[in-house]
Design an enzyme around this catalytic site. Structure first.
Site, mmCIF file in Angstrom:
data_model
loop_
_atom_site.group_PDB
_atom_site.id
_atom_site.type_symbol
_atom_site.label_atom_id
_atom_site.label_comp_id
_atom_site.label_asym_id
_atom_site.label_seq_id
_atom_site.Cartn_x
_atom_site.Cartn_y
_atom_site.Cartn_z
ATOM 1 N N HIS A 28 7.977 12.652 -5.528
ATOM 2 C CA HIS A 28 6.573 12.213 -5.519
ATOM 3 C C HIS A 28 5.607 13.390 -5.737
ATOM 4 O O HIS A 28 4.850 13.427 -6.700
ATOM 5 C CB HIS A 28 6.219 11.578 -4.173
ATOM 6 C CG HIS A 28 7.032 10.401 -3.775
ATOM 7 N ND1 HIS A 28 6.952 9.189 -4.411
ATOM 8 C CD2 HIS A 28 7.925 10.238 -2.764
ATOM 9 C CE1 HIS A 28 7.763 8.318 -3.815
ATOM 10 N NE2 HIS A 28 8.363 8.934 -2.805
ATOM 11 N N ASP A 38 0.667 17.748 3.310
ATOM 12 C CA ASP A 38 1.033 17.365 4.688
ATOM 13 C C ASP A 38 2.517 17.711 4.836
ATOM 14 O O ASP A 38 3.350 16.844 5.015
ATOM 15 C CB ASP A 38 0.752 15.872 4.962
ATOM 16 C CG ASP A 38 1.481 14.936 4.011
ATOM 17 O OD1 ASP A 38 1.752 15.323 2.853
ATOM 18 O OD2 ASP A 38 1.801 13.798 4.417
HETATM 19 C C1 BDR Z 1 4.103 10.371 -0.202
HETATM 20 O O1 BDR Z 1 4.224 10.195 1.208
HETATM 21 C C2 BDR Z 1 4.847 11.292 1.808
HETATM 22 O O2 BDR Z 1 5.929 10.873 2.611
HETATM 23 C C3 BDR Z 1 5.339 12.174 0.703
HETATM 24 O O3 BDR Z 1 5.212 13.539 1.055
HETATM 25 C C4 BDR Z 1 4.468 11.819 -0.471
HETATM 26 O O4 BDR Z 1 3.302 12.594 -0.494
HETATM 27 C C5 BDR Z 1 4.970 9.350 -0.908
HETATM 28 O O5 BDR Z 1 4.540 8.061 -0.608
HETATM 29 CA CA CA Z 2 3.078 14.604 0.881
#
Ligand code: BDR
Ligand code: CA
Length: 307
Positions: free
Chosen positions: A243, A9
């Site tokens: 992340h 995303d």
């Molecule tokens: C996840 O949420 C999104 O904001 C980041 O891309 C990551 O996939 C972290 O909680």
């Molecule tokens: Ca993400």
């Protein structure tokens, strides 16, 4: 070489995950499927095409648009403008891409590739689980064809990041996450339990100044934006969390983490704890949960690959 589909995303850390995957010879990126989350699906698709351009990535890597809303349509998480910028990429102003999205739907692409490479596809899903869940609903047999789904999402032993109980990707579509967890597919969960320990710091980003290319300028812009955003929430942290790159890292080298099999459930009931991921029982373990990480080894591997 590991055949992977990246489900994104695109958002800032998604962009870093794409760069890490494309730069890693251990991985064969068969395609990148997009969905809503940090931004709309349309913006995620646009951002992914632009990121592939700035990476000068192989023109043959298809970008396949997917889900625009959660599977149940029950609630829609807001765009993450504060963390990722108005455009999802730290307002970096990348030029319009001449690449075009693939004509398929993401779920159909996932199904087709699982059938083409039985037992060999790892899906690295770093956004909401909607595309994976739609693929499972459309063709339940794929749960026996997938090698593994590695999910960036959830928080089993630590608090959430969008609510005290829920992590952003799971919260954006808890029903979809529940379908994937309950599917019998081998699932690895790379949640906040480990990703919040993987910090990218200003000093790391400053080292890229010397490279002086469009790509290194882009990386610096998005990472400075992301580090500043994290600073607003928690000045003591000293960096931003990697992340989505960690989900890619776990596929490249599983020894970066220690995984513990657990029976993990998702709270799909509306209310304060919507999207919470928790241990349901000591039996019927359905998910390998990453609970320990060799932070230094992972972060240096990421930094050596990314530029
Ligand atoms: C996840 O949420 C999104 O904001 C980041 O891309 C990551 O996939 C972290 O909680
Ligand atoms: Ca993400």
């Amino acid at each position: 070489m590991e055949h992977i589909i990246l489900d994104v995303d695109t958002g800032i850390d998604d962009a870093l995950a794409i760069a890490y995957a494309v730069h890693s010879p251990e991985l064969n990126v068969l395609g990148i499927t997009t969905g809503f989350g940090n931004v709309s699906q349309k913006e995620a698709t646009r951002n992914t095409l632009q990121v592939l351009d700035v990476l000068d990535a192989d023109q043959n890597i298809p970008v396949i648009p997917g889900a625009t809303t959660p599977i149940s349509g029950r609630h829609i998480k807001e765009k993450s403008t504060r963390i990722h910028g108005e455009d999802g990429l730290g307002n970096s102003g990348l030029p319009f891409s001449k690449r075009t999205p693939h004509p398929y739907e993401a779920a159909d692409f996932i199904i087709e590739k699982m059938e083409e490479y039985p037992g060999q596809i790892t899906v690295i899903a770093v956004g909401p689980q909607t595309n994976m869940a739609l693929a499972i609903q459309k063709k339940p047999e794929i749960v026996h064809l997938a090698k593994r789904v590695v999910i960036m999402g959830g928080a089993v032993t630590v608090p959430g990041n969008v609510t005290p109980y829920a992590e952003a990707n799971i919260y954006a579509d808890p029903d979809a996450a529940s379908i994937v967890f309950e599917s019998c597919m081998p699932v690895t969960l790379v949640g906040l339990d480990v990703t919040m320990q993987t910090l990218l710091r200003v000093e790391d980003v400053q080292k890229w100044t010397a490279v002086n290319s469009d790509y290194s300028d882009f990386l610096q812009t998005i990472c400075h934006y992301y580090i500043n955003a994290y600073h607003q929430f928690d000045p003591a942290l000293g960096g931003c969390a990697l992340h989505d790159p960690l989900a890619v890292g776990v596929v490249i080298d599983p020894s970066f983490v220690k995984m513990t099999p657990m029976h993990v459930g998702v709270n799909i009931e509306r209310g304060d704890s919507l999207g919470n991921t928790h241990e349901v029982s000591k039996n019927n373990k359905n998910v390998e949960v990453c609970l320990d990480i060799d932070v230094d080894r992972f972060v240096s591997h990421f930094l050596n690959r990314i530029v």
